[in-house]
Design a protein around this motif. Structure first.
Motif, PDB file in Angstrom:
ATOM      1  N   ALA A   1       8.481   2.379  10.985  1.00 42.98           N
ATOM      2  CA  ALA A   1       8.868   3.649  11.195  1.00 42.98           C
ATOM      3  C   ALA A   1       8.524   4.791  10.613  1.00 42.98           C
ATOM      4  O   ALA A   1       8.784   5.993  10.785  1.00 42.98           O
ATOM      5  CB  ALA A   1      10.657   3.514  10.631  1.00 42.98           C
ATOM      6  N   LYS A   2       7.663   4.671   9.537  1.00 38.56           N
ATOM      7  CA  LYS A   2       7.022   5.661   8.767  1.00 38.56           C
ATOM      8  C   LYS A   2       5.831   6.176   9.486  1.00 38.56           C
ATOM      9  O   LYS A   2       5.197   7.364   9.155  1.00 38.56           O
ATOM     10  CB  LYS A   2       6.826   5.243   7.228  1.00 38.56           C
ATOM     11  CG  LYS A   2       8.080   5.080   6.495  1.00 38.56           C
ATOM     12  CD  LYS A   2       7.611   4.842   5.018  1.00 38.56           C
ATOM     13  CE  LYS A   2       8.882   4.578   4.352  1.00 38.56           C
ATOM     14  NZ  LYS A   2       8.755   4.277   2.650  1.00 38.56           N
ATOM     15  N   ARG A   3       5.539   5.395  10.484  1.00 42.52           N
ATOM     16  CA  ARG A   3       4.005   5.749  11.000  1.00 42.52           C
ATOM     17  C   ARG A   3       3.917   7.296  11.698  1.00 42.52           C
ATOM     18  O   ARG A   3       3.055   8.100  11.401  1.00 42.52           O
ATOM     19  CB  ARG A   3       3.754   4.695  11.973  1.00 42.52           C
ATOM     20  CG  ARG A   3       3.543   3.478  11.556  1.00 42.52           C
ATOM     21  CD  ARG A   3       2.266   3.242  10.422  1.00 42.52           C
ATOM     22  NE  ARG A   3       1.035   3.690  10.919  1.00 42.52           N
ATOM     23  CZ  ARG A   3       0.020   3.852  10.404  1.00 42.52           C
ATOM     24  NH1 ARG A   3      -0.104   4.048   9.128  1.00 42.52           N
ATOM     25  NH2 ARG A   3      -1.243   4.170  11.037  1.00 42.52           N
TER      26      ARG A   3
ATOM     27  N   ALA B   1       1.083  -1.103   0.109  1.00 41.13           N
ATOM     28  CA  ALA B   1       0.071   0.020   0.009  1.00 41.13           C
ATOM     29  C   ALA B   1       0.875   1.228  -0.007  1.00 41.13           C
ATOM     30  O   ALA B   1       1.614   1.588   0.937  1.00 41.13           O
ATOM     31  CB  ALA B   1      -0.804   0.092   1.220  1.00 41.13           C
ATOM     32  N   HIS B   2       0.834   1.867  -0.995  1.00 38.29           N
ATOM     33  CA  HIS B   2       1.649   3.199  -1.253  1.00 38.29           C
ATOM     34  C   HIS B   2       3.229   2.785  -0.769  1.00 38.29           C
ATOM     35  O   HIS B   2       3.830   3.699  -0.286  1.00 38.29           O
ATOM     36  CB  HIS B   2       1.089   4.206  -0.294  1.00 38.29           C
ATOM     37  CG  HIS B   2      -0.140   4.472  -0.469  1.00 38.29           C
ATOM     38  ND1 HIS B   2      -0.977   4.777  -1.541  1.00 38.29           N
ATOM     39  CD2 HIS B   2      -1.188   4.426   0.629  1.00 38.29           C
ATOM     40  CE1 HIS B   2      -2.137   5.020  -1.227  1.00 38.29           C
ATOM     41  NE2 HIS B   2      -2.245   4.754  -0.093  1.00 38.29           N
TER      42      HIS B   2
ATOM     43  N   VAL C   1       6.108   8.212   1.724  1.00 38.72           N
ATOM     44  CA  VAL C   1       6.305   8.593   2.988  1.00 38.72           C
ATOM     45  C   VAL C   1       4.882   8.026   3.701  1.00 38.72           C
ATOM     46  O   VAL C   1       4.756   7.671   4.901  1.00 38.72           O
ATOM     47  CB  VAL C   1       6.174   9.877   3.327  1.00 38.72           C
ATOM     48  CG1 VAL C   1       4.888  10.751   2.655  1.00 38.72           C
ATOM     49  CG2 VAL C   1       6.302  10.376   4.924  1.00 38.72           C
ATOM     50  N   CYS C   2       3.832   7.554   2.739  1.00 39.84           N
ATOM     51  CA  CYS C   2       2.500   7.218   3.244  1.00 39.84           C
ATOM     52  C   CYS C   2       2.383   5.615   3.092  1.00 39.84           C
ATOM     53  O   CYS C   2       1.345   5.245   2.980  1.00 39.84           O
ATOM     54  CB  CYS C   2       1.385   7.845   2.418  1.00 39.84           C
ATOM     55  SG  CYS C   2       0.957   9.554   2.761  1.00 39.84           S
TER      56      CYS C   2
ATOM     57  N   HIS D   1      -6.398   3.536   7.622  1.00 41.23           N
ATOM     58  CA  HIS D   1      -5.459   3.741   8.655  1.00 41.23           C
ATOM     59  C   HIS D   1      -4.108   4.359   8.123  1.00 41.23           C
ATOM     60  O   HIS D   1      -3.126   4.612   8.682  1.00 41.23           O
ATOM     61  CB  HIS D   1      -5.054   2.453   9.200  1.00 41.23           C
ATOM     62  CG  HIS D   1      -6.132   2.059  10.243  1.00 41.23           C
ATOM     63  ND1 HIS D   1      -5.829   1.154  11.314  1.00 41.23           N
ATOM     64  CD2 HIS D   1      -7.511   2.051  10.438  1.00 41.23           C
ATOM     65  CE1 HIS D   1      -6.915   0.799  12.059  1.00 41.23           C
ATOM     66  NE2 HIS D   1      -7.920   1.375  11.399  1.00 41.23           N
ATOM     67  N   GLY D   2      -4.283   4.847   6.825  1.00 44.48           N
ATOM     68  CA  GLY D   2      -2.935   5.482   6.211  1.00 44.48           C
ATOM     69  C   GLY D   2      -2.945   6.887   6.455  1.00 44.48           C
ATOM     70  O   GLY D   2      -3.160   7.320   7.331  1.00 44.48           O
ATOM     71  N   CYS D   3      -2.319   7.713   5.508  1.00 45.31           N
ATOM     72  CA  CYS D   3      -2.472   8.938   5.517  1.00 45.31           C
ATOM     73  C   CYS D   3      -3.690   9.618   5.040  1.00 45.31           C
ATOM     74  O   CYS D   3      -3.887  10.985   4.982  1.00 45.31           O
ATOM     75  CB  CYS D   3      -1.350   9.607   4.399  1.00 45.31           C
ATOM     76  SG  CYS D   3       0.390   9.321   4.971  1.00 45.31           S
TER      77      CYS D   3
END
Length: 348
Positions: free
Chosen positions: A262-264, A146-147, A151-152, A190-192
């Motif tokens: 780590a991107k959350r 997913a993406h 960053v997302c 739950h993403g961006c």
């Protein structure tokens, strides 16, 4: 005459050699892409573990596309729900195979849309028996992209047992427009903040078309290496890296994990500073966890709790804006009133 006899002898020898070589590799043992897995095994596994694809009627690209054979540039012939696949030995192990399922789209219809969209889901299989009559394979882990590489990135990984998808394909939700893949419907939001999975339906199932390997593509699949999409990169790498597998194994059996936790924090900032969402989704566990699947009602409760929290934060933010705006307006009116009174006194 002697020369003719020798020539005929050579022809007979070559004919017998070719026949013997052909007999040594019957169709069932053919390995077109040279990866050590027979074509028959690859096709069998791709059909057995093909996911159930949940898509939206509202997708501007309708369904994944079928692409023209022999074209250097990916060219869509029809948006007919075609799924492409890849089967590769996992880390050169004879008893483990990684399958990739690619849903390839005519276009990405998001806010920053573009032509062509290559997305995928993968599964790691392990041979659990080989009794001579045929081998049995069991899914160990599932991965949904997913993406990816943004960053997302909201890609997820789960034990197959958590999804109840050990001997067949998992159910996968594809967000309309952006085509991100999710292992649970609740995770779609739950993403961006750009993904939503509403009014979804199961796409009609069709046979998976084997792409072969990147360096040895199947006949006519010349477009896989096009620079117009990242398909080649997806085909060259494993989704089940050792750090991901170790992190997954540290979590309870009920958890779906973020592939790139780590991107959350950055995603929470993009979403609106909503770090509380991650806390609710993990149920107090580490930030590695995307969702806890204790049961269906738990998943729905988590999703609803997240929605309520998001709405509350948005309302709070709107109230702050209104309050600041109201204060500024009142201050402006007070200043104007004071200036008018001072002006009146100066004329008296």
């Amino acid at each position: 005459m002697a020369r003719v006899g020798i020539a005929l002898l050579w022809v007979s020898f070559l004919f017998c050699f070719c026949m013997t070589a052909g007999a040594a590799k019957p169709n069932g043992a053919r390995d077109s892409d040279g990866d050590g897995l027979t074509d028959r095994l690859e096709d069998t596994l791709l059909q057995q573990f093909q996911p159930t694809w949940m898509i939206s009627h509202e997708d501007c690209s309708k369904e994944p596309g079928r692409f023209r054979l022999g074209a250097a540039i990916p060219t869509v012939l029809d948006d007919d729900g075609t799924i492409y696949g890849q089967a590769s030995p996992y880390q050169n192990r004879r008893d483990e195979v990684e399958l990739h399922f690619y849903h390839l789209w005519r276009q990405d219809c998001g806010e920053m849309g573009h032509a062509l969209d290559a997305e995928h889901v993968s599964v790691l299989l392990r041979r659990t028996s080989d009794d001579g009559a045929g081998s049995e394979w069991t899914a160990i882990y599932w991965y949904a992209a997913a993406h990816e590489d943004t960053v997302c990135d909201a890609s997820q990984m789960s034990r197959a047992s958590t999804l109840e998808a050990e001997d067949h394909g998992a159910k996968v939700w594809i967000s309309p427009g952006k085509h991100a893949s999710f292992l649970n419907e609740e995770l779609c939001s739950h993403g961006c903040g750009g993904d939503r999975c509403t009014e979804m339906h199961a796409m009609k199932r069709s046979d998976v078309i084997n792409l072969g390997e990147f360096r040895h593509p199947a006949d006519g699949m010349t477009w896989i290496g096009s620079s117009r999409w990242p398909l080649a990169e997806k085909m060259r790498r494993t989704d089940f890296t050792e750090p991901r597998v170790r992190r997954m194994n540290r979590l309870p059996d009920t958890d779906i994990a973020w592939a790139n936790p780590a991107k959350r924090p950055a995603q929470a900032a993009i979403y609106g500073g909503n770090s509380a969402l991650g806390g609710i989704a993990t149920g107090g566990r580490s930030t590695d966890t995307a969702l806890v699947l204790a049961n269906d009602s738990t998943g729905r409760a988590l999703g609803k709790a997240q929605d309520r929290t998001g709405d509350a934060l948005k309302k709070s933010w709107n109230n702050v804006i209104k309050a600041v705006g109201g204060a500024a307006k009142a201050t402006g009116q007070a200043i104007e009133g004071k200036s008018e009174r001072e002006g009146d006194r100066s004329h008296q």
